[in-house]
Design a protein around this motif. Structure first.
Motif, short mmCIF file in Angstrom:
data_model
loop_
_atom_site.label_atom_id
_atom_site.label_comp_id
_atom_site.label_asym_id
_atom_site.label_seq_id
_atom_site.Cartn_x
_atom_site.Cartn_y
_atom_site.Cartn_z
N ASN A 86 -3.22 -34.83 -13.44
CA ASN A 86 -2.66 -34.56 -12.24
C ASN A 86 -2.32 -36.04 -11.52
O ASN A 86 -1.45 -36.09 -11.16
CB ASN A 86 -3.34 -33.83 -11.34
CG ASN A 86 -3.45 -32.25 -11.84
OD1 ASN A 86 -2.11 -31.75 -11.70
ND2 ASN A 86 -4.34 -31.54 -12.36
N LEU A 87 -3.37 -36.94 -11.80
CA LEU A 87 -3.13 -38.16 -11.32
C LEU A 87 -2.08 -38.82 -11.83
O LEU A 87 -1.26 -39.63 -11.23
CB LEU A 87 -4.36 -39.07 -11.08
CG LEU A 87 -5.74 -38.50 -10.09
CD1 LEU A 87 -6.86 -39.56 -10.33
CD2 LEU A 87 -5.01 -38.36 -8.79
N LEU A 88 -2.18 -38.81 -13.25
CA LEU A 88 -0.81 -39.42 -14.07
C LEU A 88 0.49 -38.96 -13.65
O LEU A 88 1.52 -39.73 -13.57
CB LEU A 88 -1.08 -39.12 -15.39
CG LEU A 88 -1.92 -40.21 -16.22
CD1 LEU A 88 -2.19 -39.78 -17.71
CD2 LEU A 88 -1.56 -41.51 -15.91
N ILE A 89 0.60 -37.62 -13.25
CA ILE A 89 1.93 -37.29 -12.77
C ILE A 89 2.39 -37.60 -11.54
O ILE A 89 3.39 -38.01 -11.29
CB ILE A 89 1.86 -35.36 -12.87
CG1 ILE A 89 1.95 -34.87 -14.37
CG2 ILE A 89 2.90 -34.91 -12.01
CD1 ILE A 89 1.89 -33.38 -14.25
N ILE A 90 1.36 -37.69 -10.48
CA ILE A 90 1.31 -38.26 -9.20
C ILE A 90 2.00 -39.67 -9.35
O ILE A 90 3.02 -40.12 -8.66
CB ILE A 90 0.35 -38.06 -8.26
CG1 ILE A 90 0.02 -36.71 -8.13
CG2 ILE A 90 0.57 -38.85 -6.92
CD1 ILE A 90 -1.41 -36.25 -7.38
N LEU A 91 1.22 -40.48 -10.08
CA LEU A 91 1.82 -41.87 -10.26
C LEU A 91 3.00 -42.04 -10.93
O LEU A 91 3.86 -42.83 -10.55
CB LEU A 91 0.64 -42.65 -11.07
CG LEU A 91 -0.76 -43.01 -10.66
CD1 LEU A 91 -1.74 -43.47 -11.64
CD2 LEU A 91 -0.48 -44.03 -9.35
N ALA A 92 3.25 -41.09 -12.20
CA ALA A 92 4.53 -41.39 -12.72
C ALA A 92 5.65 -41.20 -11.95
O ALA A 92 6.67 -41.56 -11.57
CB ALA A 92 4.56 -40.35 -13.88
N ILE A 93 5.60 -40.08 -10.89
CA ILE A 93 6.53 -39.64 -9.90
C ILE A 93 6.74 -40.38 -8.81
O ILE A 93 7.86 -40.87 -8.35
CB ILE A 93 6.45 -38.20 -9.54
CG1 ILE A 93 6.48 -36.92 -10.59
CG2 ILE A 93 7.47 -37.81 -8.20
CD1 ILE A 93 6.09 -35.62 -10.15
N SER A 94 5.61 -41.26 -8.35
CA SER A 94 5.81 -42.10 -7.19
C SER A 94 6.35 -43.57 -7.71
O SER A 94 6.83 -44.06 -6.99
CB SER A 94 4.59 -42.16 -6.67
OG SER A 94 3.46 -42.74 -7.53
N THR A 95 6.14 -43.90 -8.85
CA THR A 95 6.53 -45.14 -9.38
C THR A 95 8.04 -45.20 -10.11
O THR A 95 8.40 -46.27 -10.08
CB THR A 95 5.51 -45.60 -10.24
OG1 THR A 95 5.38 -44.88 -11.43
CG2 THR A 95 4.12 -46.01 -9.65
N ASP A 96 8.60 -43.92 -10.46
CA ASP A 96 9.85 -43.84 -10.93
C ASP A 96 10.81 -43.43 -10.05
O ASP A 96 10.70 -42.17 -9.71
CB ASP A 96 9.76 -43.07 -12.21
CG ASP A 96 11.01 -43.10 -13.16
OD1 ASP A 96 12.03 -43.24 -12.55
OD2 ASP A 96 10.98 -43.02 -14.40
N SER A 97 11.94 -44.30 -9.51
CA SER A 97 12.84 -43.93 -8.65
C SER A 97 13.76 -42.58 -9.13
O SER A 97 14.37 -42.06 -8.31
CB SER A 97 13.57 -45.22 -8.17
OG SER A 97 14.23 -45.51 -9.19
N HIS A 98 13.76 -42.58 -10.50
CA HIS A 98 14.85 -41.58 -10.91
C HIS A 98 14.03 -40.45 -10.79
O HIS A 98 14.84 -39.28 -10.75
CB HIS A 98 14.96 -41.82 -12.58
CG HIS A 98 15.86 -42.95 -12.67
ND1 HIS A 98 15.07 -43.94 -13.04
CD2 HIS A 98 17.17 -43.10 -12.95
CE1 HIS A 98 15.84 -44.99 -13.45
NE2 HIS A 98 17.25 -44.49 -13.24
N LEU A 99 12.91 -40.09 -10.43
CA LEU A 99 12.10 -38.95 -10.25
C LEU A 99 12.01 -38.62 -8.81
O LEU A 99 11.21 -37.70 -8.30
CB LEU A 99 10.76 -39.02 -10.91
CG LEU A 99 10.68 -38.91 -12.31
CD1 LEU A 99 9.52 -38.98 -12.94
CD2 LEU A 99 11.77 -37.82 -13.02
#
Length: 313
Positions: free
Chosen positions: A42-55
């Motif tokens: 879950n923390l990886l998903i939060i980090l991935a979404i917060s750091t990728d502007s396309h998401l």
């Protein structure tokens, strides 16, 4: 018995998932692994979404919030059970029990309604694609999530205030691995009719109503999918929605059984098994369900991992 002659329990004994000591080592290892996977996923998903502007879109905004809620829901229940197994102590103080119950209901309500909000987001995206950006504006998304945090806090606080007026005497053994509402009500030696009515009202609002809305949304979505001319387009659209439906079946199937089914058909073992599903298994599976079937999210996760590897080397 008059309330003046009763002694309220200052602590409860959590009997856990199993009362057999030889099974506790296996349960500790199993739930520790599940919790670690839940936290990391879950923390990886939060980090991935917060750091990728396309998401930075409504769908992923809701998914990031769902991952945060899943992480908090698992953290509220599983670590206490692991500590109890490790130190061979099953007691929990009355105040800690109410605190755990508050956060369990807070994040449980958030989880339930967020899943329904995500279904509405998919409904608008598939059935009204030309108006999607107008309907699902950043302001509406913020209001939905912010309002949900306030609503969950209010309902959870009401549960605790109603529970605090009860008196617990005699048996203080709770046949559960955390302080859940329905097992606690059975231990009270005062009238719990108001609590039970409120439980049914809240369950209707935050379990039955979202579930019905989800079914209605996906009925419209399925009709819209069948109208897509290309088989490839239908497959891609249905693949996006099928992951969400998996979460719906796992989460609502167990919560309905615990909070809306008659007490005559519920047993302590069934309640514990259902609780494991929505406090441990569903939060652990959600990152896999959403990431493995989503190309954009898998790409963001790979970029995040590669970035960390590059920076560390």
């Amino acid at each position: 018995m008059e309330p003046d002659n009763q002694t309220s329990s200052s602590e409860f004994i959590l009997l856990g998932l199993s009362e057999k000591p030889d099974q506790e080592t296996l349960l500790f290892a199993l739930f520790l692994c599940m919790y670690v996977v839940t936290v990391v996923g879950n923390l990886l998903i939060i980090l991935a979404i917060s750091t990728d502007s396309h998401l930075h879109t409504p769908m992923y905004f809701f998914l990031a919030n769902l991952s945060l809620v899943d992480f908090c829901l698992a953290t509220d229940t599983v670590p206490k059970m692991l500590v109890n197994i490790q130190i061979k102590s099953k007691s929990i103080s009355y105040s800690c029990c109410l605190t755990q119950m508050y956060f369990f209901h807070f994040f449980g309500i958030m989880d339930s309604v967020l899943i329904a909000v995500m279904a509405y987001d998919r409904f608008v995206a598939i059935c009204h694609p030309l108006h999607y950006t107008t309907i699902m504006s950043p302001r509406l998304c913020g209001l939905l999530v912010g309002g949900l945090w306030v609503f969950s806090g209010f309902i959870s606080l009401t549960h605790i205030l109603l529970m605090a007026r009860l008196v617990f005497c005699g048996n203080n053994e709770l046949p559960h691995y955390f302080c859940d509402l329905t097992p606690l009500l059975r231990l009270s030696c005062t009238d719990t009719s108001v609590n039970k009515i409120f439980v049914l009202i809240v369950a209707g609002m935050v379990i039955a109503t979202p579930f019905i809305c989800i079914l209605a949304s996906y009925a419209r979505i399925i009709v819209a999918i069948m109208k897509v001319p290309s088989a490839g387009g239908r497959k891609k659209t249905f693949s996006t929605c099928s992951s969400h439906l998996s979460v719906v079946v796992l989460f609502y199937g167990t919560t309905i059984g615990v909070y809306l089914c008659p007490s005559s058909v519920r047993t302590a073992m069934k309640e514990k098994a259902s609780a494991v599903m929505y406090t441990a298994i569903t939060p652990m599976l959600n990152p896999f369900i959403y990431s493995l079937r989503n190309r954009d999210l898998k790409g963001a996760l790979m970029k995040l991992v590669n970035r960390k590897i590059t920076s560390s080397s």
